[in-house]
Design a protein around this motif. Structure first.
Motif, mmCIF file in Angstrom:
data_model
loop_
_atom_site.group_PDB
_atom_site.id
_atom_site.type_symbol
_atom_site.label_atom_id
_atom_site.label_comp_id
_atom_site.label_asym_id
_atom_site.label_seq_id
_atom_site.Cartn_x
_atom_site.Cartn_y
_atom_site.Cartn_z
ATOM 1 N N GLU A 19 103.421 1.317 9.199
ATOM 2 C CA GLU A 19 103.134 -0.145 9.285
ATOM 3 C C GLU A 19 101.510 -0.401 9.151
ATOM 4 N N ALA A 20 101.046 -1.664 8.409
ATOM 5 C CA ALA A 20 99.731 -1.887 8.382
ATOM 6 C C ALA A 20 98.944 -2.557 9.388
ATOM 7 N N LEU A 21 97.759 -2.586 9.684
ATOM 8 C CA LEU A 21 97.228 -3.016 10.868
ATOM 9 C C LEU A 21 97.439 -4.437 11.101
ATOM 10 N N ASP A 22 97.094 -5.263 10.033
ATOM 11 C CA ASP A 22 97.233 -6.619 10.065
ATOM 12 C C ASP A 22 98.878 -7.010 10.453
ATOM 13 N N SER A 23 99.636 -6.246 9.920
ATOM 14 C CA SER A 23 100.981 -6.719 10.374
ATOM 15 C C SER A 23 101.200 -6.332 11.813
ATOM 16 N N TRP A 24 100.684 -5.573 12.401
ATOM 17 C CA TRP A 24 100.901 -5.023 13.661
ATOM 18 C C TRP A 24 100.234 -6.122 14.657
ATOM 19 N N GLY A 123 110.201 -7.482 9.787
ATOM 20 C CA GLY A 123 108.905 -8.221 9.112
ATOM 21 C C GLY A 123 107.648 -7.261 9.261
ATOM 22 N N ARG A 124 107.906 -5.926 9.133
ATOM 23 C CA ARG A 124 106.876 -4.935 9.427
ATOM 24 C C ARG A 124 106.300 -4.549 7.903
ATOM 25 N N TRP A 125 105.007 -5.067 7.572
ATOM 26 C CA TRP A 125 104.440 -4.830 6.376
ATOM 27 C C TRP A 125 103.884 -3.458 6.254
ATOM 28 N N GLN A 126 104.235 -2.534 5.287
ATOM 29 C CA GLN A 126 103.972 -1.415 5.135
ATOM 30 C C GLN A 126 102.541 -1.196 4.476
ATOM 31 N N VAL A 127 101.466 -0.239 5.319
ATOM 32 C CA VAL A 127 100.339 -0.241 4.342
ATOM 33 C C VAL A 127 100.062 0.326 2.958
ATOM 34 N N HIS A 128 101.264 1.261 2.549
ATOM 35 C CA HIS A 128 101.224 1.774 1.252
ATOM 36 C C HIS A 128 101.468 0.758 0.387
ATOM 37 N N TRP A 129 102.016 -0.431 0.706
ATOM 38 C CA TRP A 129 102.245 -1.620 -0.372
ATOM 39 C C TRP A 129 101.320 -2.054 -0.839
ATOM 40 N N ARG A 130 99.843 -1.860 -0.267
ATOM 41 C CA ARG A 130 98.491 -2.371 -0.827
ATOM 42 C C ARG A 130 98.202 -1.381 -1.670
ATOM 43 N N VAL A 157 99.752 -11.639 4.952
ATOM 44 C CA VAL A 157 100.335 -10.963 5.961
ATOM 45 C C VAL A 157 100.083 -11.752 7.519
ATOM 46 N N LEU A 158 98.726 -12.587 7.554
ATOM 47 C CA LEU A 158 98.556 -13.141 8.803
ATOM 48 C C LEU A 158 98.678 -14.469 8.849
ATOM 49 N N ARG A 168 107.068 -16.985 11.736
ATOM 50 C CA ARG A 168 107.844 -16.100 11.751
ATOM 51 C C ARG A 168 107.170 -14.944 10.728
ATOM 52 N N PRO A 169 107.328 -13.643 11.243
ATOM 53 C CA PRO A 169 106.656 -12.424 10.289
ATOM 54 C C PRO A 169 107.352 -12.508 8.924
#
Length: 875
Positions: A19-24, A123-130, A157-158, A168-169
């Motif tokens: 998971e990406a930091l901003d998603s968390w 709704g957890r956005w993955q970091v490798h998607w970037r 994401v934010l 909602r995420p």
């Protein structure tokens, strides 16, 4: 959110894997019923930018998040792009600004997403998607999305600082204008339609390969090279699709369709590095670089040739834009070089090594080339020449020039030197004729591949001789070599030979210089004829004497650590496929064939070699035929042949009354040999010509006409009269005939016409031509020319030096007084008058060749008719 301590927050939210930091942080804020901005303020980061934090955390931010949330530092770093910094993304300085990455131009300020992943993990956005390399979800077999289907924007994401809504995420948080005021889009991204990809299809396979070889190992050199290949070829494929949609191969069309689209018009549309275009480009690049794919060569050729068609014409370099391919990596560049081999000149094929399995961009400096030159003699080593020559070439008279051309061309591969500079370095001034000798007998493909392999082997090994120093010391023929003439004289005496005269010393010095240089001292294509006899049959003690003198000359220049001669060991070439296999004939068998009475032609025929291949083999193995016993009067002399057979010699000398000089002219030998043959045949010699006999038999008017009016020389007239030159000079002085002035140009030497005894009347042109020395050879050469494209092509095919052929033709046309050939037409064709002359020559030569024995013909056109008749019967 007041009343909590400044330490760890009692309510924890664990980050999920990948998971990406901003998603968390967004999920953490959502759990605490607040927004990310307020949550950051509470954590003690009131002015921090979460968008920059997801790129890389500072030490303060890392320590604060670890202390307040209880998540470890390593796990926090894993939720940022810091691990990919410098390879897949570029994060600059303390501002943590994102710059364009090295490959696909996807900056990472926004995130791609998979709707199925967002629906399945809350709704957890993955970091490798970037990362620009992420374009498909292998788990759900979907093409990643970049924009919201409703608003068309990149979904953030934010949630930002909008306190009136707890988003909602899984919803799109992009600001839109609705009912005249700004609001959030709110589209459920989990329901966004995505392109479904076929399981086991090319797109999913390329994403799996990228994950394994680019993303997972992004720090390694292999991953960087692979990323350069896929990115460069992929972008080029996209440009080709946009610029020339009419030539897109069917496979590329299938991939475009599989990614949910059709061909787009215009190159600019295909330069957008969205998920779809990245998927298309990467997949095509992966196919082009996969040797297991059946269409990889076709796809690669299409990527390279379109749209600018850089590889269309013959040129000195593979492409004018080869530097633009640098980012594609060496493997791609090597394939481009290999694909361009058929469009390159000989020099370019050598320089880039395109005829080999490992072509490469030249990387050597001029200093490196000079080091290679110091390892190479002026003529290629015999063993390496044997591996290059065709097995059965009918005529190879210019082996010396061939070997010089190879030595000069060996300085071209991998470096900046051209063939002319290489020839100057190697001391081979006649490179053009050397190259003609090489191309006449060896295929250009073999030249380019073999010489490139030779240079690579030479660059990786040490050579015990500094040939550049040898050329500097001994190449100049004005430099005197040390040669112990007294020791050589004593050696010849002990061997019972008289080969210690000045001509023999000259030849010995020539061979000594050849030993020191590893090449012939004279830079032409032909070694002197006597060198073949010398190298074929020389006493071993003479060869040992030459080696000893070579060591003396090296020691005089303080060179004591080098052998006199050297050949590369055979195992250097064991792993290289060369045109010809090595000659494996045992040395003992060759030595057994080199008997005192064997000839080079017979030995070569027995071994299945050409004469020149035998000479190279003997030079390589330092072999020489056994010498014949020297003439001390104790062994039988060989029988005479032709005109010197006793019965025929007796007929010419006694019955026809010819002089010894005239018989020597018929037999093609010296008068001394004729005199010896007369003695061996027990034919009594006639007494010398009586005093005054020549003066009484020659008409003064005839002598004045021949010498003064026609301009003939004393030697030419003396040859016709079978008298010494001095006797003719005495007649000129006695009868007051003035001598020729200095610089006088005499007509061609007179000789009896070889056709005079055939009984066929000669045309005036043929009569004038055939009484010249060398007329038969010139006529036979002229008969071979018609039908060849040029005289140069005829010289190469017939094995005649071009200068010799042109000289013979020029002399023939000068004697005829008209042009025999039309020199402005191709192929070579005679003029009308020249055709008549050639037809007559063809008839005369056929009759001359079929005659079994010449017959005397009466001729009264000169003062000595009987002599003319006999000399005219010479075949």
């Amino acid at each position: 959110m007041t009343g909590w301590s400044d330490e760890r927050i009692p309510i924890g939210v664990a980050p999920s894997l990948g998971e990406a930091l901003d998603s968390w942080l967004e999920r953490y804020a959502h759990r605490l019923r607040t927004h990310t901005v307020d949550f950051a303020d509470y954590l003690g980061l009131p002015h921090a930018s979460v968008r920059r934090m997801v790129r890389r955390l500072t030490e303060g931010e890392l320590e604060l998040l670890e202390r307040r949330t209880g998540v470890g530092a390593e796990q926090l770093r894993a939720m940022t792009l810091e691990a990919f910094g410098g390879s897949l993304v570029r994060i600059t300085g303390p501002t943590r600004r994102l710059r364009a990455p090295a490959h696909w131009r996807f900056y990472g300020t926004t995130s791609r997403y998979c709707p199925a992943c967002l629906a399945g993990n809350g709704g957890r956005w993955q970091v490798h998607w970037r990362l620009g390399w992420a374009f498909a979800c292998i788990r759900h077999r979907l093409l990643l999305l970049e924009r919201c289907p409703r608003c068309g924007k990149h979904p953030p994401v934010l949630s930002g600082g909008n306190h009136r809504m707890l988003s909602r995420p899984q919803a799109c948080r992009s600001l839109t204008e609705r009912d005249g005021r700004g609001t959030r889009c709110g589209y459920p991204l989990t329901e966004a339609p995505a392109v479904s990809l076929a399981e086991g299809g090319a797109v999913l396979l390329s994403q799996a390969g990228v994950n394994a070889h680019v993303i997972a190992e992004h720090r390694s050199a292999a991953a960087r090279e692979r990323a350069g290949e896929l990115s460069h070829l992929g972008r080029r494929a996209l440009r080709n699709i946009g610029a020339r949609p009419d030539v897109v191969p069917p496979l590329a069309r299938d991939i475009i369709t599989a990614c949910g689209g059709e061909l787009l018009a215009g190159a600019a549309a295909m330069e957008i590095h969205d998920a779809r275009n990245v998927a298309i480009g990467t997949t095509l690049a992966a196919i082009a670089t996969d040797p297991r794919h059946p269409l990889h060569e076709d796809v690669f050729a299409w990527i390279c040739l379109a749209p600018d068609r850089e590889m269309g014409e013959l040129r000195e370099h593979p492409t004018r834009y080869l530097t633009n391919w640098k980012s594609a990596g060496p493997r791609v560049i090597n394939r481009i070089l290999a694909a361009s081999d058929s469009q390159l000149t000989l020099k370019a094929r050598l320089r880039y090594g395109t005829a080999t399995a490992e072509p490469a961009v030249p990387s050597l400096s001029e200093a490196d080339i000079r080091v290679r030159a110091s390892k190479t003699p002026g003529m290629l080593w015999p063993s390496w020449t044997l591996r290059l020559l065709p097995p059965k070439s009918p005529h190879q008279p210019r082996i010396a020039g061939l070997r010089r051309a190879c030595a000069s061309l060996m300085l071209v591969p991998g470096g900046p030197a051209g063939h002319r500079q290489g020839a100057r370095i190697m001391g081979n001034p006649h490179f053009r004729s050397n190259l003609e000798a090489l191309l006449a007998f060896v295929d250009a493909d073999h030249i380019c591949s073999t010489l490139t392999h030779y240079t690579r082997v030479l660059d990786t090994h040490e050579v015990p001789i500094d040939y550049a120093r040898r050329r500097a010391l001994f190449a100049n023929e004005a430099t005197t070599l040390l040669l112990d003439e007294n020791a050589h004289w004593r050696l010849c005496k002990s061997l019972g030979t008289r080969q210690f005269q000045q001509v023999h010393l000259y030849r010995l010095r020539w061979q000594l210089r050849r030993l020191l240089l590893g090449a012939d001292p004279q830079p032409g294509n032909h070694a002197p004829a006597w060198t073949h006899r010398f190298t074929y049959r020389t006493h071993p003690e003479i060869l040992a004497f030459l080696d000893e003198q070579a060591h003396r000359n090296l020691a005089a220049h303080h060179i004591t650590d080098e052998p006199v001669t050297w050949e590369p060991p055979p195992h250097w070439l064991d792993n290289i496929a060369l045109p010809q296999p090595p000659v494996t004939t045992p040395t003992e068998r060759i030595r057994a064939l080199l008997t005192p009475h064997s000839t080079a032609r017979d030995v070569a025929h027995t071994l299945g070699l050409t004469v020149h291949q035998l000479r190279l083999l003997m030079e390589n193995r330092r072999l020489s035929a056994q010498t014949r016993p020297h003439n001390k009067g104790n062994y039988p002399r060989p029988p005479h042949q032709g005109y010197l057979v006793p019965d025929r010699l007796r007929d010419l000398y006694q019955r026809q009354g010819l002089q010894q000089r005239q018989i020597a002219q018929l037999a093609g030998c010296t008068p001394g040999i004729v005199k010896t043959a007369l003695k061996q045949a027990n034919i009594p010699l006639r007494p010398r010509r009586a005093a005054g006999e020549l003066r009484r038999s020659v008409d003064p008017v005839w002598l004045r006409t021949e010498y003064h009016d026609k301009g003939r020389t004393v030697a030419d007239i003396a040859r016709e009269l079978a008298a010494p030159d001095s006797n003719v000079s005495q007649l000129l002085d006695a009868w007051g005939i003035p001598r020729h002035p200095p610089g006088h140009s005499a007509p061609p030497a007179w000789q009896p016409s070889p056709f005079a005894s055939l009984g066929v009347p000669l045309s005036p042109d043929m009569e004038r031509i055939s009484t010249r020395a060398g007329a038969l050879e010139e006529l036979r050469t002229a008969l071979l020319l018609p039908g060849f494209r040029t005289r140069r092509a005829a010289a190469l095919t017939l094995g005649i030096p071009r200068t010799s052929l042109n000289g013979r033709l020029k002399k023939l046309e000068t004697a005829a007084g008209f042009a025999i050939f039309n020199h402005r037409r191709r192929p070579v064709a005679p003029t009308a008058r020249g055709q008549a002359l050639l037809d007559e020559a063809q008839l005369l030569l056929q009759r001359l060749d079929t005659r079994s024995r010449p017959r005397p013909v009466t001729c009264s056109s000169s003062p000595l008719g009987t002599i003319h008749a006999v000399l005219g019967s010479v075949p």
